[in-house]
Design a protein around this motif. Structure first.
Motif, PDB file in Angstrom:
ATOM      1  N   LEU A 130      -9.624   1.111  -3.192  1.00 49.68           N
ATOM      2  CA  LEU A 130     -10.024   1.315  -4.698  1.00 49.68           C
ATOM      3  C   LEU A 130     -10.797  -0.246  -4.935  1.00 49.68           C
ATOM      4  CD1 LEU A 130      -7.314   2.883  -6.564  1.00 49.68           C
ATOM      5  CD2 LEU A 130      -9.046   3.881  -5.041  1.00 49.68           C
ATOM      6  N   GLU A 131     -11.567  -0.791  -3.873  1.00 48.55           N
ATOM      7  CA  GLU A 131     -12.278  -1.817  -4.024  1.00 48.55           C
ATOM      8  C   GLU A 131     -13.828  -1.592  -3.892  1.00 48.55           C
ATOM      9  OE1 GLU A 131     -10.972  -4.695  -4.615  1.00 48.55           O
ATOM     10  OE2 GLU A 131      -8.657  -4.526  -4.198  1.00 48.55           O
ATOM     11  N   ASP A 132     -14.457  -2.787  -4.011  1.00 55.45           N
ATOM     12  CA  ASP A 132     -16.171  -2.548  -4.209  1.00 55.45           C
ATOM     13  C   ASP A 132     -16.610  -3.154  -2.577  1.00 55.45           C
ATOM     14  OD1 ASP A 132     -15.879  -5.483  -4.308  1.00 55.45           O
ATOM     15  OD2 ASP A 132     -16.720  -5.154  -6.518  1.00 55.45           O
ATOM     16  N   LEU A 133     -17.678  -3.298  -2.541  1.00 53.82           N
ATOM     17  CA  LEU A 133     -18.082  -3.719  -1.309  1.00 53.82           C
ATOM     18  C   LEU A 133     -18.060  -5.162  -0.937  1.00 53.82           C
ATOM     19  CD1 LEU A 133     -21.736  -2.123  -0.931  1.00 53.82           C
ATOM     20  CD2 LEU A 133     -19.656  -1.362   0.275  1.00 53.82           C
ATOM     21  N   GLU A 134     -17.801  -6.089  -1.977  1.00 56.47           N
ATOM     22  CA  GLU A 134     -17.695  -7.456  -1.687  1.00 56.47           C
ATOM     23  C   GLU A 134     -16.328  -7.864  -1.435  1.00 56.47           C
ATOM     24  OE1 GLU A 134     -19.482  -9.942  -2.098  1.00 56.47           O
ATOM     25  OE2 GLU A 134     -21.420  -8.457  -2.764  1.00 56.47           O
ATOM     26  N   TRP A 135     -15.487  -6.920  -1.409  1.00 59.68           N
ATOM     27  CA  TRP A 135     -13.962  -6.987  -0.733  1.00 59.68           C
ATOM     28  C   TRP A 135     -14.100  -7.010   0.690  1.00 59.68           C
ATOM     29  CZ3 TRP A 135     -11.030  -3.224   2.062  1.00 59.68           C
ATOM     30  CH2 TRP A 135      -9.674  -3.777   2.320  1.00 59.68           C
ATOM     31  N   ILE A 136     -15.223  -6.429   1.257  1.00 57.54           N
ATOM     32  CA  ILE A 136     -15.442  -6.636   2.752  1.00 57.54           C
ATOM     33  C   ILE A 136     -15.655  -8.074   3.286  1.00 57.54           C
ATOM     34  CG2 ILE A 136     -16.859  -5.890   4.776  1.00 57.54           C
ATOM     35  CD1 ILE A 136     -17.408  -3.338   3.167  1.00 57.54           C
ATOM     36  N   GLY A 137     -16.020  -8.852   2.197  1.00 60.11           N
ATOM     37  CA  GLY A 137     -16.485 -10.193   2.755  1.00 60.11           C
ATOM     38  C   GLY A 137     -15.252 -11.060   2.552  1.00 60.11           C
ATOM     39  N   ASP A 138     -14.545 -10.730   1.517  1.00 60.17           N
ATOM     40  CA  ASP A 138     -13.071 -11.265   1.018  1.00 60.17           C
ATOM     41  C   ASP A 138     -12.336 -11.273   2.138  1.00 60.17           C
ATOM     42  OD1 ASP A 138     -14.493 -11.892  -1.457  1.00 60.17           O
ATOM     43  OD2 ASP A 138     -12.941 -10.225  -2.344  1.00 60.17           O
ATOM     44  N   GLY A 139     -12.172  -9.796   2.883  1.00 55.85           N
ATOM     45  CA  GLY A 139     -11.202  -9.581   4.185  1.00 55.85           C
ATOM     46  C   GLY A 139     -11.822 -10.688   5.087  1.00 55.85           C
ATOM     47  N   ILE A 140     -12.961 -10.779   5.463  1.00 58.41           N
ATOM     48  CA  ILE A 140     -13.361 -11.608   6.776  1.00 58.41           C
ATOM     49  C   ILE A 140     -12.942 -13.107   6.298  1.00 58.41           C
ATOM     50  CG2 ILE A 140     -15.205 -12.270   7.844  1.00 58.41           C
ATOM     51  CD1 ILE A 140     -14.434  -9.650   8.786  1.00 58.41           C
ATOM     52  N   ARG A 141     -13.007 -13.373   5.164  1.00 56.50           N
ATOM     53  CA  ARG A 141     -12.788 -14.729   4.821  1.00 56.50           C
ATOM     54  C   ARG A 141     -11.353 -14.932   4.895  1.00 56.50           C
ATOM     55  NH1 ARG A 141     -17.644 -14.170   1.662  1.00 56.50           N
ATOM     56  NH2 ARG A 141     -16.798 -13.014  -0.043  1.00 56.50           N
ATOM     57  N   GLU A 142     -10.804 -14.167   4.327  1.00 59.80           N
ATOM     58  CA  GLU A 142      -9.228 -14.426   4.447  1.00 59.80           C
ATOM     59  C   GLU A 142      -8.724 -14.532   6.147  1.00 59.80           C
ATOM     60  OE1 GLU A 142      -5.011 -11.937   4.174  1.00 59.80           O
ATOM     61  OE2 GLU A 142      -6.333 -11.642   2.543  1.00 59.80           O
ATOM     62  N   ALA A 143      -9.250 -13.678   6.963  1.00 58.29           N
ATOM     63  CA  ALA A 143      -8.809 -13.872   8.430  1.00 58.29           C
ATOM     64  C   ALA A 143      -9.469 -15.170   8.933  1.00 58.29           C
ATOM     65  CB  ALA A 143      -9.714 -12.621   9.249  1.00 58.29           C
ATOM     66  N   ARG A 144     -10.505 -15.707   8.621  1.00 58.35           N
ATOM     67  CA  ARG A 144     -10.904 -16.911   9.296  1.00 58.35           C
ATOM     68  C   ARG A 144     -10.026 -17.960   8.345  1.00 58.35           C
ATOM     69  NH1 ARG A 144     -16.220 -16.995  11.405  1.00 58.35           N
ATOM     70  NH2 ARG A 144     -16.339 -19.245  10.905  1.00 58.35           N
ATOM     71  N   ALA A 145      -9.580 -17.869   6.907  1.00 60.22           N
ATOM     72  CA  ALA A 145      -8.814 -18.844   6.556  1.00 60.22           C
ATOM     73  C   ALA A 145      -7.568 -18.960   7.132  1.00 60.22           C
ATOM     74  CB  ALA A 145      -8.516 -18.665   5.000  1.00 60.22           C
TER      75      ALA A 145
END
Length: 370
Positions: free
Chosen positions: A288-303
């Protein structure tokens, strides 16, 4: 490996019917995984039955700038040459711990299958859906069996790499967007969906801690019990990767969206795995998220440390999985741009059959943008 059907015969039938696959190679090997921002697609290999049909399908991807395909099932003599003619890497997409199509294991080793906190086997009482039949990675014979199957797949010269799927425990909690579908409210870990409490898991945990997990007051809050199950899957990945790397092939996996979500929902610590690339399934609609959540997921993995030596695949080998039924052509292009801006090394679409000409034109424009 037990009595009954010869294992080599079983392997051939399993690959053809169920599309189960695994893979391997030294992490970060540039020769194994192409360089630059990439686009992949998961492919159901039984969708076509002729070489010309696959040439046409894969040719569309190649023309749009795609890098490779992750294919389950189907005829390798059709799929592999058609992919390579289109300039695409050809990886075998395989179910690992979910062994619904594995008649041999179900018949010869019912004890391999996971057990819920209620004491019910996933073989006889699959949770959620009928195909949720899982084997337990704590059991050494299970790890040896899957590693052996993986090495045989990787040894095939028609295969460029192996791609693992269902390399996890059963979902103890479903993504929020699926609760209504199953008539569930999963704001806590419920016993019917909490795995694995088989004899092997209980004995191994008791040997390490002196405690029986079935007697824990609140298993969901026990750090040692959570870590035990994360580590059981990680150990399997390490062994499978080792067996496949001896064949000189890369190993990748489809995983849950972020390290945090994966640990909580499916007991999967994928940021610790020795993979050559990882495909987090950033299916925003299920959460139930928007498209920006995709970028958040990538950033979390890198962090979280993905990319540091010994912590998982290199950062440019994070390929964002995108779910086409939730993406218009314009949204698909936007999702690719968001993933690249967040630091992903590429994207992968589920699945190729949903890529319309409009999708390919929109995505292709982003892929060719400097």
């Amino acid at each position: 490996m037990g009595s009954g059907m010869d294992r080599r015969t079983f392997l051939g039938r399993t690959l053809g019917a169920a599309g189960i696959s695994l893979l391997g190679c030294a992490p970060g090997d540039a020769a194994a995984i192409p360089e630059g921002f990439q686009a992949w697609a998961w492919v159901h290999g039984n969708a076509r039955d002729s070489l010309d049909g696959w040439r046409g399908a894969f040719g569309r991807l190649g023309d749009a700038g795609f890098t490779g395909v992750l294919a389950s099932g189907g005829d390798l003599d059709l799929l592999s040459p058609a992919a390579r003619e289109a300039g695409l890497a050809f990886h075998r997409w395989v179910w690992a711990l979910n062994r619904n199509g594995d008649e041999w294991a179900q018949r010869e080793h019912p004890e391999w299958f996971t057990v819920s906190r209620e004491g019910r086997s996933s073989l006889e009482h699959p949770p959620y859906v009928g195909y949720y039949r899982w084997v337990c990675p704590t059991r050494r014979p299970v790890r040896e069996y899957l590693s052996s199957l993986a090495s045989e797949i990787a040894a095939d010269p028609r295969v460029d790499g192996v791609h693992l799927d269902y390399i996890r425990h059963c979902d103890v909690i479903l993504p929020r967007g699926l609760w209504d579908r199953y008539g569930l409210v999963q704001d806590t870990e419920l016993p019917p969906f909490d795995f694995c409490y088989c004899e092997a898991c209980r004995m191994a945990f008791m040997e390490g801690t002196g405690r029986d997990p079935i007697l824990l007051e609140d298993p969901s809050q026990d750090e040692e019990w959570r870590r035990f199950r994360w580590d059981s899957v990680t150990r399997l990945v390490e062994e499978v990767a080792g067996s496949v790397r001896s064949m000189g092939k890369p190993i990748t996996a489809a995983v849950f969206p972020t390290p945090t979500i994966a640990r909580r929902l499916v007991r999967q610590a994928w940021d610790e795995w020795p993979l050559d690339a990882v495909f987090p399934m950033l299916y925003h609609g299920f959460y139930l998220e928007d498209l920006e959540w995709i970028g958040d997921g990538i950033r979390e993995a890198r962090a979280a440390g993905v990319g540091r030596p010994g912590s998982g695949p290199p950062p440019d080998r994070l390929f964002a999985g995108l779910y086409l039924p939730h993406l218009t052509p314009a949204q698909a292009a936007e999702a690719v741009a968001i993933a690249r801006e967040a630091g992903a090394g590429g994207v992968s679409f589920f699945e190729m059959g949903g890529l319309t000409d409009e999708h390919l034109r929109a995505v292709g424009r982003v892929l060719t943008r400097a």
